[in-house]
Write a protein that holds these residues in place. Structure first.
Motif, PDB file in Angstrom:
ATOM      1  N   GLY A 254       0.807  -1.211   0.000  1.00 41.20           N
ATOM      2  CA  GLY A 254       0.000   0.000   0.000  1.00 41.20           C
ATOM      3  C   GLY A 254       0.841   1.262   0.000  1.00 41.20           C
TER       4      GLY A 254
ATOM      5  N   LEU B 169       2.023   2.107  -3.584  1.00 49.63           N
ATOM      6  CA  LEU B 169       0.980   2.667  -4.433  1.00 49.63           C
ATOM      7  C   LEU B 169       0.619   4.076  -3.990  1.00 49.63           C
ATOM      8  CD1 LEU B 169      -0.912   2.248  -6.804  1.00 49.63           C
ATOM      9  CD2 LEU B 169      -2.572   1.245  -5.239  1.00 49.63           C
ATOM     10  N   ALA B 170       0.552   4.307  -2.685  1.00 53.38           N
ATOM     11  CA  ALA B 170       0.248   5.648  -2.185  1.00 53.38           C
ATOM     12  C   ALA B 170       1.322   6.644  -2.613  1.00 53.38           C
ATOM     13  CB  ALA B 170       0.116   5.619  -0.666  1.00 53.38           C
TER      14      ALA B 170
ATOM     15  N   SER C 105      -4.305  -2.621   3.319  1.00 49.18           N
ATOM     16  CA  SER C 105      -2.983  -2.016   3.191  1.00 49.18           C
ATOM     17  C   SER C 105      -3.067  -0.600   2.627  1.00 49.18           C
ATOM     18  CB  SER C 105      -2.108  -2.895   2.286  1.00 49.18           C
ATOM     19  OG  SER C 105      -0.839  -2.316   2.083  1.00 49.18           O
ATOM     20  N   LEU C 106      -3.951  -0.387   1.659  1.00 50.54           N
ATOM     21  CA  LEU C 106      -4.106   0.939   1.077  1.00 50.54           C
ATOM     22  C   LEU C 106      -4.679   1.930   2.085  1.00 50.54           C
ATOM     23  CD1 LEU C 106      -5.460  -0.046  -2.452  1.00 50.54           C
ATOM     24  CD2 LEU C 106      -3.239   0.960  -1.929  1.00 50.54           C
TER      25      LEU C 106
ATOM     26  N   LEU D  49      -4.351   6.170   1.691  1.00 54.07           N
ATOM     27  CA  LEU D  49      -4.980   6.472   0.401  1.00 54.07           C
ATOM     28  C   LEU D  49      -6.280   7.268   0.543  1.00 54.07           C
ATOM     29  CD1 LEU D  49      -4.743   6.097  -2.673  1.00 54.07           C
ATOM     30  CD2 LEU D  49      -6.137   4.030  -2.433  1.00 54.07           C
TER      31      LEU D  49
END
Length: 342
Positions: free
Chosen positions: A132, A135-136, A159-160, A165
């Motif tokens: 995560g 990606l963030a 996780s995000l 996020l």
């Protein structure tokens, strides 16, 4: 037999042998020329068909850009063999394949859209493997207004959220599931559920959102199943065939299409009016999968472009990029678009 007669006979025999040898060389040259041309000619004919004819062809056609480059060998062999018909056929085949592929590296002008900008980011998480935090971080770098995710698992959603996020993209629609079938949409603007598409357990989530200055925009996280086996060919074909064509509200399709611009079902979308953002930006040959080394039936698979952002014909494409992410076999993709005024 006199000496003169013997010499004449020897000379005639030598001439006959020379003629036969020349004939064999011409035949061999013709065989070599057509052996070089025929496979590329067959590939070209199949590429021009308005249908994906067989599982193996569905898998192979993704590599048309490589075949187009290799096809230049065919007219060279025919030229060296001095076979005019084969040379003409080889030149026609190479020119046709080049016509199919070359425009992808040439930026094209788009509509004069005068509305707000919309940044779109899409990523396949490989069964939720992407951390995560990674990606963030990419979201902070790209600043997307819409994020489309594929292969979203419950663990990935958690996780995000832990990576922050929701603070970056506060509106979310999540259809997480274990394995490869889940998807999600995150946005800066409120989302409302739109008609989703599901075949073979792959959920292609869709939503509408109201963008200030542009009105209602329909977005979809695209992910039909991969045509790896005969049993999956149907859900791959159905998942792509069900994608809506442009009309009414402005539409944006983003995700892992498991297909390239050479597949007939993607050509249907382009023929319906969509513009592939990578193609429009002159980046249509930027490979998105496999990002990591991948082997199929023991053979190394070179990168192909199966992830796309398809923009409504009323939308202008300003830029396109690919981005690495850890622990996934896909590159993330992003595009900056300009919407029409609402």
């Amino acid at each position: 037999m006199t000496t003169g007669s013997a010499r004449a006979a020897d000379t005639a025999g030598t001439a006959e042998d020379t003629t036969r040898g020349a004939g064999r060389r011409r035949r061999l040259a013709g065989v070599l020329a057509w052996t070089a041309v025929t496979p590329f000619a067959l590939w070209t004919l199949l590429r021009l068909l308005p249908a994906d004819v067989h599982l193996r062809w569905v898998q192979l056609i993704a590599f048309t850009p490589y075949v187009a480059l290799a096809s230049a060998v065919a007219p060279l062999v025919a030229l060296a063999a001095r076979r005019r018909v084969a040379l003409a056929a080889g030149l026609a085949v190479t020119a046709t394949l080049a016509t199919c592929v070359a425009p992808r590296v040439l930026p094209e002008s788009g509509p004069e859209a005068g509305g707000p900008a919309l940044r779109v980011l899409s990523a396949n998480l490989l069964m939720g493997s992407v951390p995560g935090d990674a990606l963030a971080e990419l979201v902070r770098k790209v600043h997307p207004d819409v994020l489309a995710l594929q292969e979203v698992t419950p663990a990935a959603v958690k996780s995000l959220r832990e990576a922050g996020l929701p603070a970056l993209l506060p509106y979310a629609m999540e259809r997480a599931m274990k394995g490869v079938g889940g998807s999600a949409l995150y946005a800066r603007y409120p989302l409302e559920a739109d008609k989703a598409i599901e075949f073979g357990g792959f959920r292609q989530i869709a939503a509408t959102m109201a963008v200030p200055g542009a009105g209602t925009i329909r977005v979809m996280s695209v992910h039909p199943c991969a045509p790896r086996y005969q049993a999956r060919l149907g859900c791959w074909a159905d998942g792509l065939a069900a994608l809506p064509l442009p009309g009414g509200d402005v539409r944006i399709l983003a995700g892992d299409f498991n297909a390239t611009l050479d597949h007939a079902r993607i050509r249907r979308l382009l023929g319906g009016g969509y513009r592939d953002a990578a193609d429009a930006a002159g980046e249509g040959l930027a490979g998105t999968w496999p990002y990591r080394p991948w082997r199929f039936d023991g053979l190394a698979v070179p990168p192909v472009t199966i992830d796309h952002i398809m923009a409504d014909p009323r939308v202008a494409v300003r830029s396109y990029e690919v981005h690495p992410l850890p622990l996934t076999d896909h590159r993330a993709i992003s595009a900056e678009l300009t919407l029409p005024r609402g």
